[in-house]
Scaffold this motif. Structure first.
Motif, PDB file in Angstrom:
ATOM      1  N   PHE A  78       0.652  -1.221   0.381  1.00 11.30           N
ATOM      2  CA  PHE A  78      -0.031   0.190  -0.229  1.00 11.30           C
ATOM      3  C   PHE A  78       0.888   1.237  -0.085  1.00 11.30           C
ATOM      4  O   PHE A  78       1.868   1.671   1.081  1.00 11.30           O
ATOM      5  N   HIS A  79       1.022   2.240  -0.754  1.00 10.73           N
ATOM      6  CA  HIS A  79       1.763   3.455  -0.982  1.00 10.73           C
ATOM      7  C   HIS A  79       0.559   4.181  -1.352  1.00 10.73           C
ATOM      8  O   HIS A  79       0.002   4.526  -1.010  1.00 10.73           O
ATOM      9  N   VAL A  80       1.071   5.307  -0.383  1.00 13.48           N
ATOM     10  CA  VAL A  80       0.471   6.275  -0.417  1.00 13.48           C
ATOM     11  C   VAL A  80       0.872   7.403  -0.487  1.00 13.48           C
ATOM     12  O   VAL A  80       2.204   7.942  -0.157  1.00 13.48           O
ATOM     13  N   ASP A  81       0.549   8.882  -1.289  1.00 18.82           N
ATOM     14  CA  ASP A  81       1.492  10.142  -2.158  1.00 18.82           C
ATOM     15  C   ASP A  81       0.533  10.834  -1.006  1.00 18.82           C
ATOM     16  O   ASP A  81      -0.639  11.190  -1.404  1.00 18.82           O
ATOM     17  N   ALA A  82       1.261  11.035  -0.159  1.00 22.08           N
ATOM     18  CA  ALA A  82       1.090  12.118   0.451  1.00 22.08           C
ATOM     19  C   ALA A  82       1.578  14.285   0.436  1.00 22.08           C
ATOM     20  O   ALA A  82       2.115  14.946   1.384  1.00 22.08           O
ATOM     21  N   VAL A  83       2.086  14.251  -0.399  1.00 21.69           N
ATOM     22  CA  VAL A  83       2.824  15.447  -0.796  1.00 21.69           C
ATOM     23  C   VAL A  83       1.824  16.486  -0.287  1.00 21.69           C
ATOM     24  O   VAL A  83       2.566  17.208  -0.453  1.00 21.69           O
ATOM     25  N   GLN A  84       0.746  16.605  -0.869  1.00 21.40           N
ATOM     26  CA  GLN A  84       0.002  17.463  -0.325  1.00 21.40           C
ATOM     27  C   GLN A  84      -0.455  17.485   1.211  1.00 21.40           C
ATOM     28  O   GLN A  84      -0.869  19.058   1.618  1.00 21.40           O
ATOM     29  N   ALA A  85      -0.313  16.425   1.376  1.00 19.04           N
ATOM     30  CA  ALA A  85      -1.296  16.003   3.011  1.00 19.04           C
ATOM     31  C   ALA A  85       0.368  16.619   4.208  1.00 19.04           C
ATOM     32  O   ALA A  85       0.186  17.411   5.366  1.00 19.04           O
ATOM     33  N   ALA A  86       1.188  16.380   3.935  1.00 13.99           N
ATOM     34  CA  ALA A  86       2.631  16.415   4.309  1.00 13.99           C
ATOM     35  C   ALA A  86       3.030  17.674   4.691  1.00 13.99           C
ATOM     36  O   ALA A  86       3.180  18.720   3.979  1.00 13.99           O
ATOM     37  N   GLY A  87       3.200  18.131   5.751  1.00 19.44           N
ATOM     38  CA  GLY A  87       2.698  19.159   6.753  1.00 19.44           C
ATOM     39  C   GLY A  87       2.040  20.349   6.789  1.00 19.44           C
ATOM     40  O   GLY A  87       1.658  21.794   7.499  1.00 19.44           O
ATOM     41  N   SER A  88       0.626  19.873   6.451  1.00 18.82           N
ATOM     42  CA  SER A  88      -0.549  20.677   6.245  1.00 18.82           C
ATOM     43  C   SER A  88      -1.726  19.682   7.684  1.00 18.82           C
ATOM     44  O   SER A  88      -2.063  20.393   7.992  1.00 18.82           O
ATOM     45  N   VAL A  89      -2.128  17.959   7.263  1.00 22.11           N
ATOM     46  CA  VAL A  89      -2.196  17.425   8.314  1.00 22.11           C
ATOM     47  C   VAL A  89      -1.447  16.579   8.915  1.00 22.11           C
ATOM     48  O   VAL A  89      -0.371  16.343   8.486  1.00 22.11           O
ATOM     49  N   PRO A  90      -1.762  16.260  10.068  1.00 18.91           N
ATOM     50  CA  PRO A  90      -0.787  15.552  10.723  1.00 18.91           C
ATOM     51  C   PRO A  90      -0.477  13.991  10.327  1.00 18.91           C
ATOM     52  O   PRO A  90      -1.091  13.619  10.164  1.00 18.91           O
ATOM     53  N   ILE A  91       0.599  13.270  10.393  1.00 17.97           N
ATOM     54  CA  ILE A  91       1.043  12.263   9.780  1.00 17.97           C
ATOM     55  C   ILE A  91       1.776  11.159  10.978  1.00 17.97           C
ATOM     56  O   ILE A  91       2.591  11.771  10.752  1.00 17.97           O
ATOM     57  N   ALA A  92       1.219  10.083  11.353  1.00 18.75           N
ATOM     58  CA  ALA A  92       1.516   9.680  12.297  1.00 18.75           C
ATOM     59  C   ALA A  92       1.631   8.096  11.929  1.00 18.75           C
ATOM     60  O   ALA A  92       1.305   7.071  11.991  1.00 18.75           O
ATOM     61  N   LEU A  93       3.184   7.278  10.971  1.00 18.07           N
ATOM     62  CA  LEU A  93       2.929   6.263  10.297  1.00 18.07           C
ATOM     63  C   LEU A  93       3.068   5.134  11.555  1.00 18.07           C
ATOM     64  O   LEU A  93       3.010   3.644  11.099  1.00 18.07           O
ATOM     65  N   ASP A  94       3.721   5.310  12.852  1.00 17.65           N
ATOM     66  CA  ASP A  94       3.644   3.982  13.631  1.00 17.65           C
ATOM     67  C   ASP A  94       1.541   4.007  14.086  1.00 17.65           C
ATOM     68  O   ASP A  94       1.574   3.033  14.313  1.00 17.65           O
ATOM     69  N   GLU A  95       0.575   4.546  13.712  1.00 15.60           N
ATOM     70  CA  GLU A  95      -0.878   4.330  14.408  1.00 15.60           C
ATOM     71  C   GLU A  95      -0.617   3.572  12.260  1.00 15.60           C
ATOM     72  O   GLU A  95      -1.567   3.333  12.467  1.00 15.60           O
ATOM     73  N   LEU A  96      -0.263   4.816  11.237  1.00 14.95           N
ATOM     74  CA  LEU A  96      -1.091   3.812   9.746  1.00 14.95           C
ATOM     75  C   LEU A  96      -0.435   2.024   9.693  1.00 14.95           C
ATOM     76  O   LEU A  96       0.463   2.886   8.693  1.00 14.95           O
ATOM     77  N   LYS A  97      -0.402   1.496  10.257  1.00 11.80           N
ATOM     78  CA  LYS A  97       0.498   0.331  10.336  1.00 11.80           C
ATOM     79  C   LYS A  97       0.206   0.467   8.705  1.00 11.80           C
ATOM     80  O   LYS A  97       1.138  -0.472   8.433  1.00 11.80           O
ATOM     81  N   THR A  98      -0.681   0.629   8.152  1.00 10.33           N
ATOM     82  CA  THR A  98      -1.018  -0.382   7.092  1.00 10.33           C
ATOM     83  C   THR A  98      -0.520  -0.040   5.441  1.00 10.33           C
ATOM     84  O   THR A  98      -0.324  -0.503   4.794  1.00 10.33           O
ATOM     85  N   VAL A  99       0.058   1.217   5.673  1.00  9.86           N
ATOM     86  CA  VAL A  99       0.671   1.945   4.168  1.00  9.86           C
ATOM     87  C   VAL A  99       2.299   1.631   4.694  1.00  9.86           C
ATOM     88  O   VAL A  99       3.123   1.221   5.330  1.00  9.86           O
ATOM     89  N   ASP A 100       2.503   1.229   3.757  1.00 10.47           N
ATOM     90  CA  ASP A 100       4.254   0.888   3.355  1.00 10.47           C
ATOM     91  C   ASP A 100       4.425   1.369   2.713  1.00 10.47           C
ATOM     92  O   ASP A 100       6.185   1.618   3.310  1.00 10.47           O
ATOM     93  N   MET A 101       4.279   2.435   1.571  1.00  4.34           N
ATOM     94  CA  MET A 101       5.004   3.594   1.392  1.00  4.34           C
ATOM     95  C   MET A 101       4.603   5.404   1.467  1.00  4.34           C
ATOM     96  O   MET A 101       3.192   4.795   0.979  1.00  4.34           O
ATOM     97  N   MET A 102       5.253   5.980   1.517  1.00  3.72           N
ATOM     98  CA  MET A 102       4.397   7.526   1.235  1.00  3.72           C
ATOM     99  C   MET A 102       5.351   8.519   1.415  1.00  3.72           C
ATOM    100  O   MET A 102       6.434   8.546   1.144  1.00  3.72           O
TER     101      MET A 102
END
Ligand code: PLP
Length: 401
Positions: free
Chosen positions: A182-206
């Motif tokens: 599972f890949h997530v393009d977080a280019v627009q989100a990063a820096g704008s909304v909180p992102i915690a990859l220890d909680e989003l354990k299903t995300v393999d790539m961002m």
């Protein structure tokens, strides 16, 4: 004519989704790594070791912001490279297991065109529908997953209409099938909304890109969770654990880490401030200009994004006239605004071609004030009214004499 719009020599930048300026703190953090500590981070002398230390500190700091491990952060040249790498690198590494990939109809061209290339090479891609607000059809995702599916890529937030996707829910669905990456393009989100990859354990790539959060251009990162099967992006030296060869852009990486740390610290206040300005903009436009619709949802959208479709006018003309009045907006994503094709995102949310052509995106940022927004709305009212004055379609449809 509205008096406030007469003020010339205005320059209001409302295209922060295309890029931001590089903030002073980032520039200052970068300078020593261009002028003094300019060693190659792979060199074993003191110049190299100092550069290596800065590189690894930046990696650790970026990992910290996203609650990831430092060894899961790989530096790239930006969002496009991170997206290309995630798609093509994962597809190649897993091709013996399957050749089916799932993405959505509203992804950035960096994902879309990587998919097109993979299709030409024999992979099969399912493009998921979105609803009228740009939310990915999760039921269709569930139905599309197959035994030969190897990769799902869905963006965190859309660059044109600001929709924030239900990434957690999507990840749970993806992982209900064995070993689909599972890949997530977080280019627009990063820096704008909180992102915690220890909680989003299903995300393999961002994917991340520095110039979207006041860092320098030409630098980004791909988060690759430990254990993800992905080919190297570039081969050569052993940089980035031999997955992305090439001398590291130490000044850029240091600038990116500095900008990200500040964006994360400022996020609670700044996102609230921007969301209030965005709502003021949306409320004024919708209440003071007729035949306008907001693209994307009212809630659950990026705090700095407003995107309108303005009937009976053409986006390029509107953009140029607004620009002449000092307002820099866009008619879609910066990458496609030079083309006359209507935005694939606006078509995917169900807009007819003519309406999609009359879209206008305003994205707010650190320098945006309420005064800027009020001036912009006044200018927009004037420009829309001038353009409609000349539009036979408007006269015909709205019975204007
Ligand atoms: N993905 C999204 C959602 C974007 O908005 C962008 C840039 O606009 C990119 C990827 C590409 O990033 P970059 O400009 O760093 O290559």
């Amino acid at each position: 004519m509205n008096e406030s719009v007469k003020a010339m020599n205005k320059e209001i930048y409302l295209d922060y989704a295309a890029t931001t300026y590089t903030r002073r703190e980032a520039v200052e953090a970068m300078l020593p790594f261009m002028e003094q500590t300019y060693g190659n981070a792979s060199s074993l002398h003191s110049f190299g070791m100092k550069a290596k230390k800065a590189l690894e500190e930046a990696r650790a700091n970026i990992a910290g912001v996203f609650h990831a491990l430092p060894e899961e952060i790989y530096f790239t040249s930006g969002g496009t490279e991170s997206d290309n790498w995630a798609m093509i690198g994962t597809a190649y590494a897993n091709r013996l297991k399957g050749r089916h990939i799932i993405t959505s109809k509203i992804e950035h061209p960096a994902i879309m065109n990587a998919c097109k290339r993979l299709e030409r090479e024999g992979f099969e891609v399912t493009y998921l529908d979105v609803d009228a607000y740009g939310n990915v059809d999760v039921k269709q995702l569930e139905e599309s997953l197959r035994a030969d599916t190897i990769l799902v890529s869905i963006m965190y937030a859309n660059n044109e209409i600001g929709t924030i996707e239900p990434i957690r829910q999507i990840g749970d669905i993806v992982k209900s099938h064995s070993k689909v990456w599972f890949h997530v393009d977080a280019v627009q989100a990063a820096g704008s909304v909180p992102i915690a990859l220890d909680e989003l354990k299903t995300v393999d790539m961002m994917s991340f890109s520095s110039h979207k959060f006041y860092g320098p251009k030409g630098v980004g990162a791909l988060f690759i969770r430990k254990g993800t099967r992905i080919d190297a992006f570039a081969v050569g030296g052993s940089q980035e654990r031999s997955k992305r060869a090439g001398t590291e852009n130490v000044p850029g990486i240091v600038g990116m880490a500095t900008a990200l740390a500040l964006a994360a610290a400022e996020m609670p206040q700044e996102s609230q401030r921007l969301a209030a300005l965005r709502d003021h903009l949306i409320d004024r436009v919708l209440s003071q200009i007729d035949h306008v619709r907001l693209n994307g949802p009212k809630e659950n959208r990026l705090p700095n994004n407003a995107n309108f479709s303005i009937e009976f006018i053409e986006g390029e003309g509107l953009l140029m006239r607004m620009s002449a009045l000092g307002v820099a907006g866009s008619t879609g994503s910066a990458c496609s605004s030079a083309s006359l094709e209507p935005s694939h995102v606006l078509l995917a949310i169900g807009l007819p071609h003519e309406t999609a052509h009359g879209s206008y995106r305003l994205t707010l940022g650190k320098n945006t004030t309420k005064e800027d927004i009020d001036y912009t709305v006044d200018a927009l009212k004037k420009v829309v009214s001038d353009l409609r004055e000349m539009s036979p379609l408007y006269h015909k449809n709205c019975n204007v004499q």
